[in-house]
Design a protein around this motif. Structure first.
Motif, mmCIF file in Angstrom:
data_model
loop_
_atom_site.group_PDB
_atom_site.id
_atom_site.type_symbol
_atom_site.label_atom_id
_atom_site.label_comp_id
_atom_site.label_asym_id
_atom_site.label_seq_id
_atom_site.Cartn_x
_atom_site.Cartn_y
_atom_site.Cartn_z
ATOM 1 N N THR A 1 0.817 -1.215 0.000
ATOM 2 C CA THR A 1 0.000 0.000 0.000
ATOM 3 C C THR A 1 0.848 1.261 0.000
ATOM 4 O OG1 THR A 1 -1.618 -1.242 1.312
ATOM 5 C CG2 THR A 1 -1.957 1.129 1.104
ATOM 6 N N TYR A 2 1.889 1.248 0.801
ATOM 7 C CA TYR A 2 2.768 2.422 0.922
ATOM 8 C C TYR A 2 4.182 2.096 0.448
ATOM 9 C CZ TYR A 2 -0.993 4.428 3.726
ATOM 10 O OH TYR A 2 -2.205 4.917 4.154
ATOM 11 N N ARG A 3 4.280 1.347 -0.642
ATOM 12 C CA ARG A 3 5.599 0.935 -1.117
ATOM 13 C C ARG A 3 6.452 2.127 -1.519
ATOM 14 N NH1 ARG A 3 5.171 -3.027 -5.847
ATOM 15 N NH2 ARG A 3 7.361 -2.509 -6.165
ATOM 16 N N ASP A 4 5.814 3.238 -1.908
ATOM 17 C CA ASP A 4 6.575 4.434 -2.269
ATOM 18 C C ASP A 4 7.077 5.176 -1.030
ATOM 19 O OD1 ASP A 4 3.812 4.906 -1.772
ATOM 20 O OD2 ASP A 4 3.983 6.913 -2.615
ATOM 21 N N LYS A 5 6.574 4.786 0.152
ATOM 22 C CA LYS A 5 7.015 5.407 1.404
ATOM 23 C C LYS A 5 7.493 4.335 2.384
ATOM 24 C CE LYS A 5 3.493 9.038 0.975
ATOM 25 N NZ LYS A 5 2.357 9.710 1.661
ATOM 26 N N ARG A 6 7.948 3.229 1.844
ATOM 27 C CA ARG A 6 8.260 2.052 2.655
ATOM 28 C C ARG A 6 9.266 2.362 3.756
ATOM 29 N NH1 ARG A 6 10.101 -3.020 -0.757
ATOM 30 N NH2 ARG A 6 8.168 -2.380 -1.777
ATOM 31 N N LYS A 7 8.969 1.859 4.953
ATOM 32 C CA LYS A 7 9.856 2.064 6.098
ATOM 33 C C LYS A 7 10.791 0.875 6.261
ATOM 34 C CE LYS A 7 6.870 5.156 8.689
ATOM 35 N NZ LYS A 7 7.821 6.262 8.500
ATOM 36 N N ARG A 8 12.011 1.171 6.692
ATOM 37 C CA ARG A 8 13.011 0.130 6.907
ATOM 38 C C ARG A 8 13.762 0.408 8.210
ATOM 39 N NH1 ARG A 8 12.958 0.996 1.312
ATOM 40 N NH2 ARG A 8 12.849 -0.903 0.027
ATOM 41 N N VAL B 1 15.023 0.936 11.863
ATOM 42 C CA VAL B 1 14.391 1.414 13.096
ATOM 43 C C VAL B 1 13.034 2.043 12.795
ATOM 44 C CG1 VAL B 1 14.623 3.027 15.027
ATOM 45 C CG2 VAL B 1 16.628 1.779 14.213
ATOM 46 N N ALA B 2 12.929 2.737 11.653
ATOM 47 C CA ALA B 2 11.657 3.370 11.279
ATOM 48 C C ALA B 2 10.548 2.338 11.107
ATOM 49 C CB ALA B 2 11.826 4.173 9.996
ATOM 50 N N THR C 1 -3.321 6.510 10.185
ATOM 51 C CA THR C 1 -2.045 5.842 9.902
ATOM 52 C C THR C 1 -1.360 6.440 8.673
ATOM 53 O OG1 THR C 1 -3.128 4.074 8.623
ATOM 54 C CG2 THR C 1 -2.736 3.674 10.980
ATOM 55 N N SER C 2 -2.161 6.884 7.701
ATOM 56 C CA SER C 2 -1.554 7.524 6.517
ATOM 57 C C SER C 2 -0.863 8.827 6.897
ATOM 58 C CB SER C 2 -2.603 7.777 5.438
ATOM 59 O OG SER C 2 -3.570 8.711 5.870
ATOM 60 N N LEU C 3 -1.368 9.493 7.915
ATOM 61 C CA LEU C 3 -0.767 10.754 8.358
ATOM 62 C C LEU C 3 0.366 10.552 9.369
ATOM 63 C CD1 LEU C 3 -4.010 12.895 8.842
ATOM 64 C CD2 LEU C 3 -2.332 13.099 7.002
ATOM 65 N N ALA C 4 0.173 9.625 10.300
ATOM 66 C CA ALA C 4 1.117 9.494 11.417
ATOM 67 C C ALA C 4 2.138 8.385 11.248
ATOM 68 C CB ALA C 4 0.339 9.276 12.720
ATOM 69 N N VAL C 5 1.870 7.413 10.359
ATOM 70 C CA VAL C 5 2.802 6.290 10.190
ATOM 71 C C VAL C 5 3.579 6.419 8.884
ATOM 72 C CG1 VAL C 5 3.018 3.792 10.005
ATOM 73 C CG2 VAL C 5 1.301 4.770 11.536
ATOM 74 N N TRP C 6 2.868 6.637 7.782
ATOM 75 C CA TRP C 6 3.533 6.770 6.480
ATOM 76 C C TRP C 6 3.500 8.195 5.954
ATOM 77 C CZ3 TRP C 6 0.464 2.357 7.422
ATOM 78 C CH2 TRP C 6 1.178 1.160 7.486
#
Length: 349
Positions: free
Chosen positions: A282-289, A291-292, A344-349
């Motif tokens: 869903t958020y592959r363009d903002k993917r976290k890796r 510690v994030a 979650t779209s605002l605060a996570v990704w």
């Protein structure tokens, strides 16, 4: 030309364009998603000696559709061609495309892999990609008001004003930008298809994966809803539905355990599954890796816990006024899902 890890192809591509477009004024904008292999550096090295070559390096943004949109909007040319950086598209078709547009015969010219060859094997695709491509085309043909043999082609030329007009509506995190452009037009554009032979990849790697397929399916759903629901929101809801199945599976797998304990474990597993799938697709363009990824997971769990509380509260309130269990369940689920997606779209990704 959207690129990601295509460094070996840059110089050969420029040479091929120069040969194909001899006598025509042209510019190529490589839109590179911060490739780790130095693709942008390769482009800039050529750009220093050739003004027709430009590099738009994107940092913190990913996605083929977004790259195409930004590249097109950065150009002042009346005609914009989109061609991949993997040399699988036939650049010698570009002059014919331009001739059709200049002659006023169409607003959009598409390089089709299937025109006049419905039974032809596309040599540049392996069996899996061939099957996915055929299925994507079949779905696209049924969703559009324009009859096309290759509605998900990545090779086309268009009047720039058509992109300018619908740019705010386009899904920047998707991959099938041609389908999106055509489906977003207020009136069907005049289209002409020109057949070509899709080449085998020379270097680099294919970007096709399950995430690309999933994004395309949600794009179809979004267009069928007339853009009322965004592709990302549909993807988030689909992932949430998969979480329900995960929860049920875990509860049944732990049948020997007290139900409350099994349900608690199932809920945590489902929430974790939802987070990882959303982060990957869903958020592959903002993917976290790194510690994030962990801190994002903690925020995701906290916000979804609030969403669960809202779900229960709303469901109970609605049930008091409309004593039908399914009505309360749907109302609670709707509020909970909306809360989870927005926060979650605002605060996570």
């Amino acid at each position: 030309m959207p690129t990601f890890k295509e460094a070996p192809n840059v110089a050969p591509l420029v040479a091929k364009l120069e040969a194909a477009l001899e006598g025509i004024a042209w510019q190529v904008i490589f839109v590179d998603d911060n490739s780790p292999d130095g693709t942008a550096a390769e482009v800039k090295a050529i750009a220093r000696i050739d003004r027709r070559v430009a590099c738009l390096r994107r940092v913190g943004r990913r996605g083929l559709a977004g790259a195409v949109i930004e590249g097109a909007l950065a150009s002042a040319a009346p005609f914009v061609a989109v061609i991949d950086g993997d040399m699988q598209h036939d650049e010698t078709l570009l002059p014919a495309m331009l001739q059709v547009l200049r002659g006023g015969q169409a607003d959009l010219v598409i390089g089709s892999r299937y025109l006049g060859h419905e039974a032809r094997v596309v040599t540049g695709l392996d069996a899996r990609r061939r099957l996915v491509s055929r299925f994507a085309n079949w779905l696209g043909q049924r969703a559009l008001s324009v009859q096309l043999t290759d509605p998900v082609s990545g090779f086309f030329m268009i009047r720039r004003e058509l992109i300018d007009a619908v740019a705010p509506k386009l899904a920047a995190n998707g991959f099938k930008v041609l389908f999106d452009i055509v489906a977003s037009q207020p009136t069907p554009p005049r289209c002409v298809e020109l057949g070509y032979e899709f080449r085998p990849r020379v270097a680099g790697e294919s970007k096709l994966d399950h995430g690309v397929v999933a994004h395309y399916l949600t794009l179809l759903g979004s267009k069928m809803s007339r853009d009322v629901i965004s592709p990302r929101a549909l993807m988030f809801l689909a992932v949430g539905a998969s979480g329900v199945l995960v929860n049920v599976a875990v509860v049944y797998a732990l049948a020997g355990m007290p139900f409350l304990d099994a349900q608690a474990i199932g809920a945590v597993v489902a929430m974790t599954s939802n987070y990882l799938i959303n982060n990957t697709i869903t958020y592959r363009d903002k993917r976290k890796r790194g510690v994030a990824l962990l801190t994002g997971y903690l925020r995701f769990c906290l916000l979804c816990a609030i969403g669960l509380a809202a779900n229960v509260a709303v469901a109970n309130l609605v049930f008091q006024h409309v004593p039908q269990r399914w009505v309360g369940v749907l109302a609670g689920a709707g509020v909970g899902a909306a809360w989870n997606y927005v926060t979650t779209s605002l605060a996570v990704w």
